[in-house]
Scaffold this active site. Structure first.
Site, PDB file in Angstrom:
ATOM      1  N   LYS A  38      48.729  52.547  29.426  1.00 17.57           N
ATOM      2  CA  LYS A  38      48.151  53.256  30.567  1.00 17.57           C
ATOM      3  C   LYS A  38      48.662  52.649  31.875  1.00 17.57           C
ATOM      4  CE  LYS A  38      44.011  50.364  30.505  1.00 17.57           C
ATOM      5  NZ  LYS A  38      42.542  50.321  30.397  1.00 17.57           N
ATOM      6  N   ARG A 136      30.116  50.829  29.826  1.00 16.82           N
ATOM      7  CA  ARG A 136      31.033  51.609  30.650  1.00 16.82           C
ATOM      8  C   ARG A 136      31.130  53.025  30.101  1.00 16.82           C
ATOM      9  NH1 ARG A 136      37.035  49.267  31.330  1.00 16.82           N
ATOM     10  NH2 ARG A 136      37.189  50.034  29.174  1.00 16.82           N
ATOM     11  N   TYR A 264      50.853  41.356  62.610  1.00 17.09           N
ATOM     12  CA  TYR A 264      49.737  42.093  63.177  1.00 17.09           C
ATOM     13  C   TYR A 264      48.523  41.202  63.417  1.00 17.09           C
ATOM     14  CZ  TYR A 264      52.067  46.556  62.220  1.00 17.09           C
ATOM     15  OH  TYR A 264      52.935  47.613  62.209  1.00 17.09           O
ATOM     16  N   MET A 313      52.506  46.998  55.829  1.00 12.22           N
ATOM     17  CA  MET A 313      52.675  48.067  54.850  1.00 12.22           C
ATOM     18  C   MET A 313      53.987  47.934  54.082  1.00 12.22           C
ATOM     19  SD  MET A 313      52.657  52.210  55.336  1.00 12.22           S
ATOM     20  CE  MET A 313      50.966  52.224  55.941  1.00 12.22           C
TER      21      MET A 313
END
Length: 368
Positions: A38, A136, A264, A313
């Site tokens: 997965k 779950r 930043y 980013m």
């Protein structure tokens, strides 16, 4: 291994086969093995990984969602694929791709039976999930009689597998809880087995279950993180080989004077004259902001270079003061030389989160 010329995730299929054979050696030859592929095979490449494992002799695959199974079938994967968390609106697509659903509640079970009957199917194979404490997904023990009745009242589906999830098999301090899960699973599955006269597989163990609870391997085991080179303990990590190596390069080097800032929000203020390197990888590539502010480091010419300031980013900046390096030099984020487990732990997370976060915009390079 080739030197990186850009940000790239190398996928070493020989390491994958090594891990598969190691884990296979931990169970009896009669026990089947299910590979969990997965989330793009834990952030790598699901079709490439599955194809290699299929050739190596894997018995089953598991994915989280139907679309992931559809991708495997489109890539030529033929072995059984268990969809761990199917959704009602995808059941026809699941059947069209000959995928096996995990049915975990009365709602999804009745919906699947209804779909199978509408399509006039006969004995379509399904597994059911028993909730033994993870809380779950899964049927509770009090629902077992009702589950048996639903299966006995239809010819459209056939129960071929029963399984559950261990919640803390890697944590030996939780051994009592895990053994309680095992006993609950035996009780629930045993009741179901007595109700039917055909063969039904049972599977419970994940990677850490395989390694720590060999008495609970039943008919099949599932392995995810172990296949990709991580065994949830330092001892087992030494016996496994990381499949993915995330590499990048130095784009630019800056000489920063004391009291100047980097990045930043001026999140890094140089306490002394500092040499920094800017790398073409950022949180859009899967290296999130939690790895910044000197909590973690990358490897440049065999030396650790801390990530400074905030992760951007598309870029990160690292401190290369005292490291002999130049623009274009290779940088190792994680892999054989630097464990993803170590990088993740230093940031307060786990290897699973780190490796599955690598963006699809990062080039995959297959090494076989």
């Amino acid at each position: 291994m080739p030197k990186a010329q850009e940000t790239v995730l190398e996928i070493d299929l020989k390491s994958l086969e090594h891990n598969y054979q190691y884990l296979r050696s931990k169970v009896e030859p009669t026990v089947k093995m299910m590979a969990v592929v997965k989330a793009f095979a834990y952030g790598s490449d699901s079709v490439t990984i599955a194809a290699k494992l299929e050739k190596a002799g894997i018995d089953h695959f598991a994915v989280a969602y139907t679309k992931e199974g559809e991708t495997l079938r489109a890539g030529g994967i033929e072995k059984p694929v268990l969809v761990l968390h199917p959704q009602p609106h995808n059941l026809t697509l699941l059947i069209d791709n000959c995928l096996t659903p995990s049915l975990y509640s009365k709602h999804i079970l009745t919906e699947f039976i209804k779909t199978a009957e509408a399509l006039k199917l006969k004995e379509y194979p399904v597994h059911i999930n028993i909730n033994t404490g993870l809380n779950r997904l899964g049927f509770g023990l009090e629902e077992i009689d009702q589950v048996i009745t639903l299966f006995k009242n239809t010819l459209a589906v056939r129960l071929v597998g029963i399984y559950s999830h261990l919640a803390a098999s890697e944590d030996l301090a939780e051994k009592e809880f895990t053994q309680g899960q095992i006993e609950t699973f035996k009780k629930a599955s045993g009741k179901i087995l007595k109700a039917f006269d055909h063969k039904i597989m049972r599977h419970l163990c994940n990677t850490s279950g395989i390694l720590n609870y060999p008495e609970a391997t039943f008919d099949m085991v599932r392995t995810g993180i172990g296949l990709y080179g991580y065994g949830n303990s330092a001892q087992e990590d030494k016996k496994l080989k990381p499949v993915g190596t995330l590499k990048t390069i130095i784009s630019q080097i800056h000489n920063i004077k004391a009291e100047e800032s980097v990045g930043y929000n001026r999140a890094f203020i140089a306490k002394r004259d500092t040499t920094t390197a800017t790398l073409p990888i950022g949180h859009a590539d899967g290296i999130s902001r939690i790895y910044g502010k000197q909590k973690t480091a990358v490897l440049i010419n065999d030396k650790e270079a801390p990530i400074i300031g905030n992760v951007c980013m598309d870029m990160i900046m690292v401190d290369v003061t005292g490291i002999e390096c130049k623009e274009g030099d290779q940088v190792i984020i994680f892999g054989k030389e630097r464990s993803a487990e170590k990088l993740a732990n230093n940031a307060g997370t786990i290897s699973y989160e780190l490796i599955t976060s690598i963006s699809q915009r990062v080039k995959r390079l297959i090494i076989d």
